[in-house]
Design a protein around this motif. Structure first.
Motif, PDB file in Angstrom:
ATOM      1  N   ARG A 243      43.936  57.987  87.341  1.00  0.00           N
ATOM      2  CA  ARG A 243      44.338  56.513  86.613  1.00  0.00           C
ATOM      3  C   ARG A 243      44.776  56.953  84.929  1.00  0.00           C
ATOM      4  NH1 ARG A 243      39.946  55.708  90.526  1.00  0.00           N
ATOM      5  NH2 ARG A 243      40.757  53.608  91.449  1.00  0.00           N
ATOM      6  N   ARG A 244      45.636  57.721  84.984  1.00  0.00           N
ATOM      7  CA  ARG A 244      46.060  58.341  83.411  1.00  0.00           C
ATOM      8  C   ARG A 244      47.477  57.918  83.622  1.00  0.00           C
ATOM      9  NH1 ARG A 244      44.228  63.681  81.966  1.00  0.00           N
ATOM     10  NH2 ARG A 244      44.953  63.733  81.156  1.00  0.00           N
ATOM     11  N   PRO A 245      47.829  56.654  83.830  1.00  0.00           N
ATOM     12  CA  PRO A 245      49.436  56.719  84.013  1.00  0.00           C
ATOM     13  C   PRO A 245      50.814  56.645  82.964  1.00  0.00           C
ATOM     14  CG  PRO A 245      48.513  54.275  84.217  1.00  0.00           C
ATOM     15  CD  PRO A 245      47.717  55.486  83.811  1.00  0.00           C
ATOM     16  N   ALA A 246      49.983  56.281  81.838  1.00  0.00           N
ATOM     17  CA  ALA A 246      50.224  56.705  80.317  1.00  0.00           C
ATOM     18  C   ALA A 246      50.811  58.271  79.751  1.00  0.00           C
ATOM     19  CB  ALA A 246      49.578  55.880  79.669  1.00  0.00           C
ATOM     20  N   ASP A 247      50.207  59.107  80.407  1.00  0.00           N
ATOM     21  CA  ASP A 247      49.919  60.940  80.695  1.00  0.00           C
ATOM     22  C   ASP A 247      50.881  61.115  81.367  1.00  0.00           C
ATOM     23  OD1 ASP A 247      47.985  60.909  78.428  1.00  0.00           O
ATOM     24  OD2 ASP A 247      46.787  60.853  79.946  1.00  0.00           O
ATOM     25  N   ALA A 248      51.415  60.676  82.515  1.00  0.00           N
ATOM     26  CA  ALA A 248      51.802  60.801  83.606  1.00  0.00           C
ATOM     27  C   ALA A 248      53.307  60.407  83.430  1.00  0.00           C
ATOM     28  CB  ALA A 248      51.775  59.669  84.730  1.00  0.00           C
ATOM     29  N   ALA A 249      53.667  58.901  82.720  1.00  0.00           N
ATOM     30  CA  ALA A 249      54.774  58.820  82.362  1.00  0.00           C
ATOM     31  C   ALA A 249      55.702  59.497  81.135  1.00  0.00           C
ATOM     32  CB  ALA A 249      54.844  57.170  81.748  1.00  0.00           C
ATOM     33  N   ALA A 250      54.300  59.960  79.560  1.00  0.00           N
ATOM     34  CA  ALA A 250      54.997  61.167  78.989  1.00  0.00           C
ATOM     35  C   ALA A 250      55.297  61.704  79.536  1.00  0.00           C
ATOM     36  CB  ALA A 250      53.692  61.129  77.641  1.00  0.00           C
ATOM     37  N   LEU A 251      54.061  62.898  80.359  1.00  0.00           N
ATOM     38  CA  LEU A 251      55.061  64.191  81.360  1.00  0.00           C
ATOM     39  C   LEU A 251      56.747  63.993  81.364  1.00  0.00           C
ATOM     40  CD1 LEU A 251      54.136  66.548  81.991  1.00  0.00           C
ATOM     41  CD2 LEU A 251      53.654  65.672  84.603  1.00  0.00           C
ATOM     42  N   LEU A 252      57.168  62.924  82.492  1.00  0.00           N
ATOM     43  CA  LEU A 252      57.439  62.573  83.286  1.00  0.00           C
ATOM     44  C   LEU A 252      58.835  62.206  82.392  1.00  0.00           C
ATOM     45  CD1 LEU A 252      56.934  61.547  86.362  1.00  0.00           C
ATOM     46  CD2 LEU A 252      57.464  64.410  85.286  1.00  0.00           C
ATOM     47  N   LYS A 253      58.685  61.970  81.061  1.00  0.00           N
ATOM     48  CA  LYS A 253      59.824  60.088  80.269  1.00  0.00           C
ATOM     49  C   LYS A 253      61.684  61.182  80.556  1.00  0.00           C
ATOM     50  CE  LYS A 253      58.892  61.620  75.603  1.00  0.00           C
ATOM     51  NZ  LYS A 253      59.919  62.619  75.230  1.00  0.00           N
ATOM     52  N   ASP A 254      61.148  62.374  80.122  1.00  0.00           N
ATOM     53  CA  ASP A 254      63.065  63.002  80.173  1.00  0.00           C
ATOM     54  C   ASP A 254      63.221  63.561  81.699  1.00  0.00           C
ATOM     55  OD1 ASP A 254      62.934  62.480  77.462  1.00  0.00           O
ATOM     56  OD2 ASP A 254      62.208  63.907  77.033  1.00  0.00           O
ATOM     57  N   TRP A 255      62.361  63.365  83.052  1.00  0.00           N
ATOM     58  CA  TRP A 255      63.182  63.713  84.065  1.00  0.00           C
ATOM     59  C   TRP A 255      63.406  62.980  84.850  1.00  0.00           C
ATOM     60  CZ3 TRP A 255      63.207  69.261  84.697  1.00  0.00           C
ATOM     61  CH2 TRP A 255      62.787  69.610  83.813  1.00  0.00           C
ATOM     62  N   THR A 256      64.579  62.662  84.972  1.00  0.00           N
ATOM     63  CA  THR A 256      64.714  61.084  85.955  1.00  0.00           C
ATOM     64  C   THR A 256      65.809  61.670  86.814  1.00  0.00           C
ATOM     65  OG1 THR A 256      66.479  60.908  84.605  1.00  0.00           O
ATOM     66  CG2 THR A 256      64.210  59.874  84.465  1.00  0.00           C
ATOM     67  N   ARG A 257      66.208  63.075  86.919  1.00  0.00           N
ATOM     68  CA  ARG A 257      67.219  63.452  87.506  1.00  0.00           C
ATOM     69  C   ARG A 257      66.524  63.275  89.007  1.00  0.00           C
ATOM     70  NH1 ARG A 257      71.707  64.202  86.679  1.00  0.00           N
ATOM     71  NH2 ARG A 257      72.622  65.382  88.436  1.00  0.00           N
ATOM     72  N   ALA A 258      65.940  64.364  89.220  1.00  0.00           N
ATOM     73  CA  ALA A 258      65.101  64.698  90.870  1.00  0.00           C
ATOM     74  C   ALA A 258      63.881  63.292  91.392  1.00  0.00           C
ATOM     75  CB  ALA A 258      64.302  65.790  90.376  1.00  0.00           C
TER      76      ALA A 258
ATOM     77  N   LYS B  66      55.084  51.503  86.416  1.00  0.00           N
ATOM     78  CA  LYS B  66      54.651  50.135  87.152  1.00  0.00           C
ATOM     79  C   LYS B  66      52.671  49.719  87.042  1.00  0.00           C
ATOM     80  CE  LYS B  66      54.351  48.182  92.007  1.00  0.00           C
ATOM     81  NZ  LYS B  66      53.932  48.013  93.058  1.00  0.00           N
ATOM     82  N   ALA B  67      52.431  50.983  86.735  1.00  0.00           N
ATOM     83  CA  ALA B  67      50.725  50.607  85.733  1.00  0.00           C
ATOM     84  C   ALA B  67      50.761  50.119  85.059  1.00  0.00           C
ATOM     85  CB  ALA B  67      50.547  52.528  87.017  1.00  0.00           C
ATOM     86  N   LEU B  68      51.548  50.589  84.125  1.00  0.00           N
ATOM     87  CA  LEU B  68      51.600  50.360  82.807  1.00  0.00           C
ATOM     88  C   LEU B  68      52.263  49.603  82.120  1.00  0.00           C
ATOM     89  CD1 LEU B  68      52.624  53.691  81.586  1.00  0.00           C
ATOM     90  CD2 LEU B  68      50.575  52.144  80.969  1.00  0.00           C
ATOM     91  N   GLY B  69      52.674  48.791  83.576  1.00  0.00           N
ATOM     92  CA  GLY B  69      53.743  47.025  83.223  1.00  0.00           C
ATOM     93  C   GLY B  69      54.971  47.467  82.575  1.00  0.00           C
ATOM     94  N   LEU B  70      55.090  48.381  82.770  1.00  0.00           N
ATOM     95  CA  LEU B  70      56.399  48.339  81.567  1.00  0.00           C
ATOM     96  C   LEU B  70      57.338  47.436  82.522  1.00  0.00           C
ATOM     97  CD1 LEU B  70      55.941  52.295  79.972  1.00  0.00           C
ATOM     98  CD2 LEU B  70      55.459  49.928  79.067  1.00  0.00           C
ATOM     99  N   PRO B  71      58.898  47.478  82.118  1.00  0.00           N
ATOM    100  CA  PRO B  71      60.361  46.435  82.596  1.00  0.00           C
ATOM    101  C   PRO B  71      60.640  47.898  83.417  1.00  0.00           C
ATOM    102  CG  PRO B  71      60.177  46.504  80.156  1.00  0.00           C
ATOM    103  CD  PRO B  71      58.688  47.332  80.285  1.00  0.00           C
ATOM    104  N   GLU B  72      61.289  48.815  82.113  1.00  0.00           N
ATOM    105  CA  GLU B  72      61.806  50.375  83.211  1.00  0.00           C
ATOM    106  C   GLU B  72      61.531  50.815  84.935  1.00  0.00           C
ATOM    107  OE1 GLU B  72      59.890  49.934  80.269  1.00  0.00           O
ATOM    108  OE2 GLU B  72      60.384  51.440  78.571  1.00  0.00           O
ATOM    109  N   ALA B  73      59.853  50.322  85.462  1.00  0.00           N
ATOM    110  CA  ALA B  73      59.998  50.356  86.295  1.00  0.00           C
ATOM    111  C   ALA B  73      60.878  49.956  86.907  1.00  0.00           C
ATOM    112  CB  ALA B  73      58.172  49.943  86.290  1.00  0.00           C
ATOM    113  N   ALA B  74      61.248  48.714  87.192  1.00  0.00           N
ATOM    114  CA  ALA B  74      61.954  48.237  87.892  1.00  0.00           C
ATOM    115  C   ALA B  74      63.182  48.699  88.221  1.00  0.00           C
ATOM    116  CB  ALA B  74      61.915  46.506  87.412  1.00  0.00           C
TER     117      ALA B  74
END
Length: 384
Positions: free
Chosen positions: A252-267, A279-287
């Protein structure tokens, strides 16, 4: 441990599916920024390798280094175009059963990337006939047998690796999947300590596996320590990033997961986990990222490709809330890939869909393998 033994286990799902093509609005529109810049040392390395390969396109000694570098980049960056480049380089030996051992090995790696596991195993067997001392072929065969939950076969391949860190890691991986997690964790940790000269790739593999084992044993602090030690090696590795992201999401550390992967969107594997964290953080980027994943999976389906069914099942269940479609994808995926993450999504989808019968293959695997993971056991108990 050759880093590719571990990479084999994720590259089956690490590459992104490409979204549907579209025309640019105007000539100046930037469609995509290429992963390599002209001054990048990797770009320079590739240029030199391409020059050598073009000078002798039918010479295995000239072509193999280029194909191998492309494949390594595909695993590190999650960019499937590199696999296409590698396949093009190996075109002179396409379907050639008399190809040299190193070409057969590389061809096997590309075939397993496309999920042609039987073809990959056959090529690896041919490679070992040409060169019985080709340890990497045994390592990859072990990895493929592990993906298919054929543990006895995997153990035999590990046994062919001799008395090395590679062999210790391979055997520990099998042991940890068949009821001996705690002993395997201790054995792999000791082997790593006794190999201070291991290269960064070898250390990354061992640390990632130690982190996964620690998490399954309920020692989150040790898992975190191993993951951070692996990240500190400074090597791009989709396997490591996905495993650590799953750990963070589970903790339950979605903020850390998001920070880890913020530059990794190709895979696809990493974009999925980024979207779940957002999504867990309620951020609009999730959609937006969920929509992009959907487009990638739809485009892959139109091409007749279903290479990322585990990720697609997670997307359908956790981002779209479609339990029935998720269960269908997870069940289809289990026919060829039977790793813990594949088991988890099938159990979750079966529970969400209220279909215990669909989970029977995983419940049987848990009973036969004696795989130790409290989370999986809880999901199985709920279904029973």
């Amino acid at each position: 441990m050759n880093r590719l033994l571990a990479a084999a286990l994720l590259c089956l799902a690490a590459a992104p599916s490409l979204a549907a093509p579209r025309l640019p609005a105007h000539d100046g529109e930037v469609l995509e920024r290429l992963p390599l810049r002209p001054g990048d040392p990797v770009a320079a390395e590739l240029r030199a390798l391409r020059v050598a390969a073009r000078a002798a396109p039918a010479d295995a000694e000239a072509v193999a280094p280029l194909a191998r570098r492309y494949f390594a980049l595909a695993l590190a960056e999650g960019d499937p175009r590199y696999v296409g480049y590698a396949e093009a380089a190996l075109a002179p030996w396409r379907g050639d059963a008399a190809a040299p051992a190193r070409i057969l090995l590389l061809r096997a790696l590309l075939r397993q990337y496309r999920h042609d596991f039987d073809g990959a195993l056959a090529d690896l067997a041919l490679a070992l006939q040409r060169d019985p001392q080709l340890a990497e072929a045994h390592a990859w065969r072990a990895a493929l047998f592990m993906v298919r939950a054929e543990y006895a076969a995997a153990a035999r391949e590990c046994g062919a690796l001799g008395e090395t860190l590679q062999a210790a890691g391979c055997s520990a991986y099998v042991e940890a999947s068949t009821g001996g997690t705690r002993a395997a964790y201790a054995r792999l940790g000791a082997a790593l300590e006794q190999a201070p000269q291991a290269d960064p790739g070898e250390r990354l593999w061992a640390l990632t596996r130690l982190a996964e084992m620690a998490a399954r044993l309920g020692d989150a602090a040790a898992a975190e320590r191993h993951f951070r030690a692996a990240l500190a090696l400074g090597r791009n590795d989709n396997f490591l990033l996905a495993a650590y992201a799953d750990f963070l999401l589970g903790e339950r550390r979605p903020a850390d997961a998001a920070a880890l992967l913020k530059d990794w969107t190709r895979a696809d594997t990493l974009l999925l986990r980024l979207a779940l964290a957002q999504k867990a953080l309620g951020l609009p980027e999730a959609a937006r990222h969920a929509q992009e994943l959907g487009e990638r999976f739809a485009a892959a389906s139109l091409r007749g490709e279903r290479l990322h069914l585990a990720e697609e099942a997670r997307y359908l269940l956790e981002l779209r809330g479609d339990a029935s479609a998720a269960l269908a994808a997870a069940a289809e995926n289990w026919k060829t890939q039977r790793e813990p993450r594949d088991a988890r999504i099938l159990l979750q989808a079966a529970g969400a869909a209220g279909d215990r019968a669909a989970a029977a293959p995983v419940l049987d695997w848990l009973a036969r393998s004696r795989f130790e993971d409290e989370g999986l056991r809880r999901l199985a108990a709920a279904l029973r």
